[in-house]
Design an enzyme around this catalytic site. Structure first.
Site, mmCIF file in Angstrom:
data_model
loop_
_atom_site.group_PDB
_atom_site.id
_atom_site.type_symbol
_atom_site.label_atom_id
_atom_site.label_comp_id
_atom_site.label_asym_id
_atom_site.label_seq_id
_atom_site.Cartn_x
_atom_site.Cartn_y
_atom_site.Cartn_z
ATOM 1 N N SER A 118 -26.187 -73.251 99.082
ATOM 2 C CA SER A 118 -27.049 -72.538 100.037
ATOM 3 C C SER A 118 -28.393 -72.205 99.424
ATOM 4 C CB SER A 118 -26.353 -71.244 100.461
ATOM 5 O OG SER A 118 -27.262 -70.388 101.109
ATOM 6 N N TYR A 140 -33.630 -73.691 103.860
ATOM 7 C CA TYR A 140 -34.305 -73.029 104.969
ATOM 8 C C TYR A 140 -35.784 -73.262 104.727
ATOM 9 C CZ TYR A 140 -30.159 -70.387 106.492
ATOM 10 O OH TYR A 140 -28.925 -70.019 106.976
ATOM 11 N N THR A 166 -31.291 -76.448 107.552
ATOM 12 C CA THR A 166 -30.630 -75.659 108.596
ATOM 13 C C THR A 166 -31.675 -75.175 109.583
ATOM 14 O OG1 THR A 166 -28.911 -75.003 107.059
ATOM 15 C CG2 THR A 166 -29.172 -73.638 109.016
ATOM 16 N N LYS A 238 -29.008 -79.588 110.115
ATOM 17 C CA LYS A 238 -27.799 -78.785 110.374
ATOM 18 C C LYS A 238 -28.042 -77.758 111.469
ATOM 19 C CE LYS A 238 -24.518 -75.678 107.989
ATOM 20 N NZ LYS A 238 -24.738 -74.308 108.415
ATOM 21 N N HIS A 262 -23.054 -72.746 113.186
ATOM 22 C CA HIS A 262 -23.189 -71.814 112.061
ATOM 23 C C HIS A 262 -21.954 -70.903 111.981
ATOM 24 C CE1 HIS A 262 -26.811 -70.628 109.475
ATOM 25 N NE2 HIS A 262 -25.923 -69.748 109.084
HETATM 26 C C1 FNR Z 1 -22.706 -69.231 106.348
HETATM 27 N N1 FNR Z 1 -23.384 -70.353 106.804
HETATM 28 C C2 FNR Z 1 -24.594 -70.704 106.227
HETATM 29 N N2 FNR Z 1 -25.254 -71.828 106.643
HETATM 30 C C3 FNR Z 1 -26.413 -72.193 106.064
HETATM 31 O O1 FNR Z 1 -26.978 -73.214 106.448
HETATM 32 N N3 FNR Z 1 -26.954 -71.450 105.051
HETATM 33 C C4 FNR Z 1 -26.372 -70.300 104.593
HETATM 34 O O2 FNR Z 1 -26.872 -69.657 103.671
HETATM 35 C C5 FNR Z 1 -25.154 -69.887 105.213
HETATM 36 N N4 FNR Z 1 -24.527 -68.748 104.817
HETATM 37 C C6 FNR Z 1 -23.300 -68.412 105.354
HETATM 38 C C7 FNR Z 1 -22.637 -67.264 104.903
HETATM 39 C C8 FNR Z 1 -21.368 -66.976 105.382
HETATM 40 C C9 FNR Z 1 -20.652 -65.758 104.854
HETATM 41 C C10 FNR Z 1 -20.762 -67.810 106.348
HETATM 42 C C11 FNR Z 1 -19.375 -67.532 106.857
HETATM 43 C C12 FNR Z 1 -21.424 -68.919 106.812
HETATM 44 C C13 FNR Z 1 -22.769 -71.242 107.810
HETATM 45 C C14 FNR Z 1 -21.886 -72.303 107.144
HETATM 46 O O3 FNR Z 1 -22.655 -73.257 106.457
HETATM 47 C C15 FNR Z 1 -21.055 -73.080 108.167
HETATM 48 O O4 FNR Z 1 -21.894 -73.633 109.158
HETATM 49 C C16 FNR Z 1 -19.973 -72.234 108.835
HETATM 50 O O5 FNR Z 1 -19.379 -71.328 107.935
HETATM 51 C C17 FNR Z 1 -18.907 -73.162 109.417
HETATM 52 O O6 FNR Z 1 -17.963 -72.460 110.132
HETATM 53 P P1 FNR Z 1 -16.533 -72.001 109.528
HETATM 54 O O7 FNR Z 1 -15.991 -73.156 108.718
HETATM 55 O O8 FNR Z 1 -16.820 -70.788 108.704
HETATM 56 O O9 FNR Z 1 -15.770 -71.714 110.768
#
Ligand code: FNR
Length: 365
Positions: A118, A140, A166, A238, A262
């Site tokens: 991330s 980002y 993203t 994404k 997300h």
């Molecule tokens: C995320 N997600 C996320 N996505 C991204 O592009 N950058 C980020 O920094 C984060 N940070 C993040 C923190 C936490 C705690 C969660 C739960 C999720 C989204 C992540 O990449 C992904 O799209 C989702 O978590 C997918 O869904 P599931 O597998 O959690 O149901």
């Protein structure tokens, strides 16, 4: 705020699925951290829909099929992968384990599973890539292009294999569960790859924090085309849920798109990601690979996503549960478990390869 209990030195024998890691993590994490991890946006309609819509798909088994010698291999953006699971970008991993992203990276190296680091990681890109696994970097777009470009150069120099930009969270979602729990980042926890945050300029009377501040710095389509041109790495976009946006991302030069909401954390009311997948697959018509996430909890969920048009899937919360419970060992065990679940599902569905899954009998309600 601490994570509550120390990670376990070994995996308890009653942990045999992602859901088991969730139950352990719920007991081990500080309730505020758990609210941040588990929660979705608003009333969590989309969060619930993600898993419910996957559960509602049915698999019609095919008996007596010859699947001997089958496998889960694929090629994605020129990379040979032994299975279609990828670790999704999840920020602030030191909330969940003292070693944070380094533990996830170790599991990625052992399992040869791509780990998308991330932009909000608590470890540097270089340290994560130094663990030796296949690493992607999630970006980002930064308000200043020079800052984005600096991240791209670092990701390239560190040996990252792909970029994931993203686009579905130009502003944070309405995260009521985390707000109610009083979640805040602990003092001293910083995004290790970003310049120090500066205070936003004060709003003038009548100005909107959304439209006059945050969204002024938000990226647009021209920035995606710029990013594609600014790197030699494949760029996946994404956070796509609309077929027109998927087509536009490919037109902008993306190597692929990622169908995702997300994990239900940004726009409550968005469809379950799996519900959005078929129309996007139909529109792209194999023009570019499709990644999928949001709600994958089982190997059978990956099977369903691949049947509906995905090439590979990412997992978010499940590997963070495993990370919280048992660190790198837990993440590696979870990846192996998901892969075995997928193999068993394929065998029972009469599929030798991932390509066969597209012809399988997955029924929508
Ligand atoms: C995320 N997600 C996320 N996505 C991204 O592009 N950058 C980020 O920094 C984060 N940070 C993040 C923190 C936490 C705690 C969660 C739960 C999720 C989204 C992540 O990449 C992904 O799209 C989702 O978590 C997918 O869904 P599931 O597998 O959690 O149901």
């Amino acid at each position: 705020m601490t994570r509550a209990a120390a990670p376990l030195p070994a995996i308890p024998p009653d942990i045999v699925s992602a859901g088991d890691y969730e139950r352990y993590a719920e007991k081990m994490l500080d309730p505020r951290i758990l609210a941040y991890l588990a929660g979705g946006a608003g009333d969590e309609i989309t969060l619930r829909a993600n898993t419910q819509a996957l559960e509602a798909l049915t698999l019609i088994p095919r008996v007596l099929a010859d699947v001997a010698g089958g496998h889960t291999r694929l090629t994605l953006a020129g990379e040979a992968l032994s299975h279609p699971f990828i670790l999704a970008p999840v920020g602030w991993q030191k909330l969940f384990h003292p070693q944070g992203e380094l533990a996830s990276a170790q599991a990625s190296a052992v399992m040869q599973t791509p780990f998308a680091v991330s932009c909000m990681a608590t470890e540097t890109i270089e340290a994560v890539a130094g663990q030796g696994g296949p690493v992607w970097f999630q970006i980002y777009m930064q308000p200043a292009r020079a800052d984005t470009e600096a991240l791209v150069r670092r990701a390239e120099a560190a040996g990252c294999r792909a970029l994931l930009v993203t686009v579905d969270a130009p502003i944070g979602g309405i995260r009521n569960r985390a707000q109610r729990a009083g979640f805040a980042l602990p003092p001293g926890m910083v995004a290790a790859n970003l310049p120090p945050e500066t205070a936003p300029p004060a709003l003038k009377p009548g100005e909107s924090a959304v439209f006059d501040a945050m969204m002024r710095a938000a990226p647009g389509w021209a920035d995606i085309a710029w990013l594609v041109g600014a790197t030699r790495l494949p760029v996946f976009v994404k956070g796509i849920l609309h077929p027109d946006d998927a087509a536009r991302a490919v037109d902008a030069g993306a190597a692929g798109v990622m169908v995702s909401n997300h994990g239900g954390r940004v726009l409550d009311g968005a469809p379950a990601a799996i519900a959005a997948l078929p129309a996007i697959a139909a529109r792209l018509n194999e023009a570019a690979p499709i990644l999928f996430d949001s709600g994958v909890r089982r190997g059978s969920d990956a099977f369903k996503a691949i049947a509906l048009g995905a090439d590979a899937v990412m997992i978010g919360r499940p590997y963070i549960w495993a990370l919280s419970v048992a660190g790198a060992l837990g993440v590696a065990h979870l990846i192996r478990t998901l892969r075995e679940e997928l193999e068993i599902t394929m065998a029972l569905m009469g599929c030798r390869t991932l390509a066969d899954i597209r012809q399988s009998d997955v029924r929508r309600p």
